[in-house]
Every structure is written in structure tokens, then in C-alpha cells.
Motif scaffolding. Sequence first.
Motif, PDB file in Angstrom:
ATOM      1  N   PHE A  12       0.828  -1.201   0.000  1.00  0.00           N
ATOM      2  CA  PHE A  12       0.000   0.000   0.000  1.00  0.00           C
ATOM      3  C   PHE A  12       0.866   1.257   0.000  1.00  0.00           C
ATOM      4  O   PHE A  12       0.584   2.225  -0.709  1.00  0.00           O
ATOM      5  CB  PHE A  12      -0.960   0.015   1.197  1.00  0.00           C
ATOM      6  CG  PHE A  12      -1.834   1.234   1.223  1.00  0.00           C
ATOM      7  CD1 PHE A  12      -2.835   1.407   0.274  1.00  0.00           C
ATOM      8  CD2 PHE A  12      -1.645   2.221   2.176  1.00  0.00           C
ATOM      9  CE1 PHE A  12      -3.630   2.549   0.278  1.00  0.00           C
ATOM     10  CE2 PHE A  12      -2.432   3.362   2.188  1.00  0.00           C
ATOM     11  CZ  PHE A  12      -3.431   3.532   1.231  1.00  0.00           C
ATOM     12  N   SER A  13       1.951   1.237   0.758  1.00  0.00           N
ATOM     13  CA  SER A  13       2.869   2.378   0.769  1.00  0.00           C
ATOM     14  C   SER A  13       3.466   2.605  -0.619  1.00  0.00           C
ATOM     15  O   SER A  13       3.554   3.738  -1.097  1.00  0.00           O
ATOM     16  CB  SER A  13       3.991   2.162   1.783  1.00  0.00           C
ATOM     17  OG  SER A  13       3.467   2.122   3.088  1.00  0.00           O
ATOM     18  N   LEU A  14       3.873   1.518  -1.284  1.00  0.00           N
ATOM     19  CA  LEU A  14       4.422   1.630  -2.637  1.00  0.00           C
ATOM     20  C   LEU A  14       3.364   2.105  -3.624  1.00  0.00           C
ATOM     21  O   LEU A  14       3.626   2.966  -4.465  1.00  0.00           O
ATOM     22  CB  LEU A  14       5.003   0.284  -3.087  1.00  0.00           C
ATOM     23  CG  LEU A  14       6.270  -0.155  -2.369  1.00  0.00           C
ATOM     24  CD1 LEU A  14       6.589  -1.602  -2.700  1.00  0.00           C
ATOM     25  CD2 LEU A  14       7.428   0.748  -2.729  1.00  0.00           C
ATOM     26  N   TYR A  15       2.176   1.562  -3.516  1.00  0.00           N
ATOM     27  CA  TYR A  15       1.064   1.950  -4.388  1.00  0.00           C
ATOM     28  C   TYR A  15       0.751   3.438  -4.212  1.00  0.00           C
ATOM     29  O   TYR A  15       0.621   4.173  -5.196  1.00  0.00           O
ATOM     30  CB  TYR A  15      -0.160   1.088  -4.057  1.00  0.00           C
ATOM     31  CG  TYR A  15      -1.421   1.497  -4.763  1.00  0.00           C
ATOM     32  CD1 TYR A  15      -1.660   1.117  -6.072  1.00  0.00           C
ATOM     33  CD2 TYR A  15      -2.376   2.278  -4.110  1.00  0.00           C
ATOM     34  CE1 TYR A  15      -2.825   1.491  -6.722  1.00  0.00           C
ATOM     35  CE2 TYR A  15      -3.535   2.657  -4.747  1.00  0.00           C
ATOM     36  CZ  TYR A  15      -3.755   2.270  -6.059  1.00  0.00           C
ATOM     37  OH  TYR A  15      -4.900   2.656  -6.704  1.00  0.00           O
ATOM     38  N   SER A  16       0.649   3.887  -2.968  1.00  0.00           N
ATOM     39  CA  SER A  16       0.328   5.286  -2.687  1.00  0.00           C
ATOM     40  C   SER A  16       1.427   6.218  -3.184  1.00  0.00           C
ATOM     41  O   SER A  16       1.150   7.270  -3.767  1.00  0.00           O
ATOM     42  CB  SER A  16       0.122   5.494  -1.183  1.00  0.00           C
ATOM     43  OG  SER A  16      -0.916   4.691  -0.715  1.00  0.00           O
ATOM     44  N   ALA A  17       2.677   5.842  -2.950  1.00  0.00           N
ATOM     45  CA  ALA A  17       3.808   6.659  -3.397  1.00  0.00           C
ATOM     46  C   ALA A  17       3.850   6.727  -4.924  1.00  0.00           C
ATOM     47  O   ALA A  17       4.067   7.799  -5.498  1.00  0.00           O
ATOM     48  CB  ALA A  17       5.119   6.093  -2.848  1.00  0.00           C
ATOM     49  N   THR A  18       3.621   5.597  -5.573  1.00  0.00           N
ATOM     50  CA  THR A  18       3.604   5.575  -7.037  1.00  0.00           C
ATOM     51  C   THR A  18       2.496   6.462  -7.576  1.00  0.00           C
ATOM     52  O   THR A  18       2.709   7.250  -8.501  1.00  0.00           O
ATOM     53  CB  THR A  18       3.431   4.127  -7.548  1.00  0.00           C
ATOM     54  OG1 THR A  18       4.540   3.354  -7.095  1.00  0.00           O
ATOM     55  CG2 THR A  18       3.352   4.070  -9.056  1.00  0.00           C
ATOM     56  N   HIS A  19       1.331   6.350  -6.987  1.00  0.00           N
ATOM     57  CA  HIS A  19       0.192   7.165  -7.425  1.00  0.00           C
ATOM     58  C   HIS A  19       0.509   8.656  -7.263  1.00  0.00           C
ATOM     59  O   HIS A  19       0.239   9.459  -8.161  1.00  0.00           O
ATOM     60  CB  HIS A  19      -1.052   6.766  -6.627  1.00  0.00           C
ATOM     61  CG  HIS A  19      -2.304   7.374  -7.124  1.00  0.00           C
ATOM     62  ND1 HIS A  19      -2.848   7.095  -8.357  1.00  0.00           N
ATOM     63  CD2 HIS A  19      -3.132   8.291  -6.550  1.00  0.00           C
ATOM     64  CE1 HIS A  19      -3.952   7.798  -8.523  1.00  0.00           C
ATOM     65  NE2 HIS A  19      -4.143   8.538  -7.448  1.00  0.00           N
ATOM     66  N   ALA A  20       1.109   9.036  -6.140  1.00  0.00           N
ATOM     67  CA  ALA A  20       1.473  10.439  -5.909  1.00  0.00           C
ATOM     68  C   ALA A  20       2.511  10.920  -6.921  1.00  0.00           C
ATOM     69  O   ALA A  20       2.392  12.028  -7.482  1.00  0.00           O
ATOM     70  CB  ALA A  20       1.991  10.614  -4.480  1.00  0.00           C
ATOM     71  N   LEU A  21       3.525  10.100  -7.181  1.00  0.00           N
ATOM     72  CA  LEU A  21       4.559  10.484  -8.152  1.00  0.00           C
ATOM     73  C   LEU A  21       3.981  10.630  -9.558  1.00  0.00           C
ATOM     74  O   LEU A  21       4.312  11.572 -10.285  1.00  0.00           O
ATOM     75  CB  LEU A  21       5.702   9.466  -8.156  1.00  0.00           C
ATOM     76  CG  LEU A  21       6.656   9.562  -6.976  1.00  0.00           C
ATOM     77  CD1 LEU A  21       7.600   8.366  -6.963  1.00  0.00           C
ATOM     78  CD2 LEU A  21       7.435  10.860  -7.010  1.00  0.00           C
ATOM     79  N   LEU A  22       3.120   9.704  -9.946  1.00  0.00           N
ATOM     80  CA  LEU A  22       2.511   9.787 -11.280  1.00  0.00           C
ATOM     81  C   LEU A  22       1.649  11.046 -11.408  1.00  0.00           C
ATOM     82  O   LEU A  22       1.639  11.690 -12.462  1.00  0.00           O
ATOM     83  CB  LEU A  22       1.702   8.533 -11.585  1.00  0.00           C
ATOM     84  CG  LEU A  22       2.529   7.262 -11.776  1.00  0.00           C
ATOM     85  CD1 LEU A  22       1.628   6.059 -11.990  1.00  0.00           C
ATOM     86  CD2 LEU A  22       3.517   7.404 -12.908  1.00  0.00           C
ATOM     87  N   ARG A  23       0.942  11.414 -10.334  1.00  0.00           N
ATOM     88  CA  ARG A  23       0.157  12.654 -10.347  1.00  0.00           C
ATOM     89  C   ARG A  23       1.076  13.866 -10.480  1.00  0.00           C
ATOM     90  O   ARG A  23       0.721  14.858 -11.105  1.00  0.00           O
ATOM     91  CB  ARG A  23      -0.701  12.778  -9.092  1.00  0.00           C
ATOM     92  CG  ARG A  23      -1.930  11.890  -9.115  1.00  0.00           C
ATOM     93  CD  ARG A  23      -2.968  12.240  -8.044  1.00  0.00           C
ATOM     94  NE  ARG A  23      -2.451  12.808  -6.820  1.00  0.00           N
ATOM     95  CZ  ARG A  23      -2.221  12.150  -5.691  1.00  0.00           C
ATOM     96  NH1 ARG A  23      -2.456  10.849  -5.620  1.00  0.00           N
ATOM     97  NH2 ARG A  23      -1.775  12.763  -4.622  1.00  0.00           N
ATOM     98  N   SER A  24       2.260  13.793  -9.916  1.00  0.00           N
ATOM     99  CA  SER A  24       3.221  14.887 -10.007  1.00  0.00           C
ATOM    100  C   SER A  24       3.742  15.041 -11.437  1.00  0.00           C
ATOM    101  O   SER A  24       3.936  16.162 -11.922  1.00  0.00           O
ATOM    102  CB  SER A  24       4.377  14.645  -9.038  1.00  0.00           C
ATOM    103  OG  SER A  24       5.255  15.729  -9.022  1.00  0.00           O
ATOM    104  N   TYR A  25       3.973  13.940 -12.129  1.00  0.00           N
ATOM    105  CA  TYR A  25       4.433  13.977 -13.519  1.00  0.00           C
ATOM    106  C   TYR A  25       3.341  14.439 -14.493  1.00  0.00           C
ATOM    107  O   TYR A  25       3.616  15.059 -15.516  1.00  0.00           O
ATOM    108  CB  TYR A  25       4.876  12.578 -13.977  1.00  0.00           C
ATOM    109  CG  TYR A  25       6.308  12.244 -13.695  1.00  0.00           C
ATOM    110  CD1 TYR A  25       7.325  12.696 -14.529  1.00  0.00           C
ATOM    111  CD2 TYR A  25       6.656  11.439 -12.620  1.00  0.00           C
ATOM    112  CE1 TYR A  25       8.646  12.374 -14.281  1.00  0.00           C
ATOM    113  CE2 TYR A  25       7.974  11.104 -12.363  1.00  0.00           C
ATOM    114  CZ  TYR A  25       8.967  11.572 -13.197  1.00  0.00           C
ATOM    115  OH  TYR A  25      10.273  11.259 -12.958  1.00  0.00           O
ATOM    116  N   LYS A  26       2.096  14.100 -14.199  1.00  0.00           N
ATOM    117  CA  LYS A  26       1.002  14.211 -15.156  1.00  0.00           C
ATOM    118  C   LYS A  26       0.837  15.585 -15.811  1.00  0.00           C
ATOM    119  O   LYS A  26       0.730  15.659 -17.044  1.00  0.00           O
ATOM    120  CB  LYS A  26      -0.314  13.759 -14.520  1.00  0.00           C
ATOM    121  CG  LYS A  26      -1.446  13.643 -15.546  1.00  0.00           C
ATOM    122  CD  LYS A  26      -2.624  12.925 -14.988  1.00  0.00           C
ATOM    123  CE  LYS A  26      -3.788  12.793 -15.913  1.00  0.00           C
ATOM    124  NZ  LYS A  26      -3.641  13.022 -17.302  1.00  0.00           N
TER     125      LYS A  26
END
Length: 145
Positions: A12-26
Motif C-alpha cells: 500500500f505504501s508503494l502503491y500510494s507513493a507511485t500514485h502520488a509520483l505519477l500525479r506529479s508527472y502528469k
Amino acid sequence: MPNLYLENQLCFSLYSATHALLRSYKPDLDKLNLTYPQYLVLVALWQFKQLSIKEIAEKLLLEPATITPVVKRLEAKKLTTRTRQKDDERVVIVTLTEEGKNLRSKLSEVQKRVACDTGLSDVAFQTLNSTLSELTKNVSAKLAD
């Protein structure tokens, strides 16, 4: 059972971090009409100059069938070209166009901004990246057994 609390789930920590990073790139990728997978293919090509579809898939830990449509869309945007290898026409080689090469400096700035968004020091950033690479290698090896 505390091991089943969300805050104790590495996945869940990895999933949440990935989701946040992808939102930052978007927002920046949207301005350039790129998806995150397209960005990753470009990064691989900037590093290795030219790669086969199979090599791109291996580097991105994906299946070639997943990479092919991504590369086709990059080619439609005139960022890459595909050619068949002369001695084995089953092998498709992907190369950057000048336009694809020219995106490198722009996307380098995007990556730097996203790295800053993490709030991590350079040392913490590199340590986390190394730890995640090791985790990926270890779990992948277990799945291959």
C-alpha cells in the motif's frame, strides 16, 4: 491483526507513493502529449540510443506486447522510428528521432522537479531508489522460481 493495517502494508505504501509520483508527472507530460509509459520508453532510449522492442520491455520489466503499442504511438508523434533488423526481421529496433532527442532536456527538468516534490535529500532519494531496485530484483527472482 496489526500486520493487516493499511499503514503496515508495504504494498500500500508503494502503491500510494507511485500514485502520488505519477500525479506529479502528469501535468507536464500532458502538456507534451505524453503518457508515463511513453516517457519511460523515451528515458530508456536516451540512455541506450536504440533498443529492440524486447530490450525495452526487459528494461521496463514489461511484456513486449505491452511496449509495442506505446512505441507505435511514439512513432505517430514522430518521436521514434521503428525498423526491422536486417539479419532477423522479427526484431524491431526503436530509435529516437531528432524531435525525440530534443525532448530530453525538457523532460530532464520535469524529472528534477518531481524529485524535488518528494522532499527527500539527494542521499535519501538515492537510498530509496536503491532499496526499491533491490526489492524489485528480490521479489522478481522469487516469482521466477
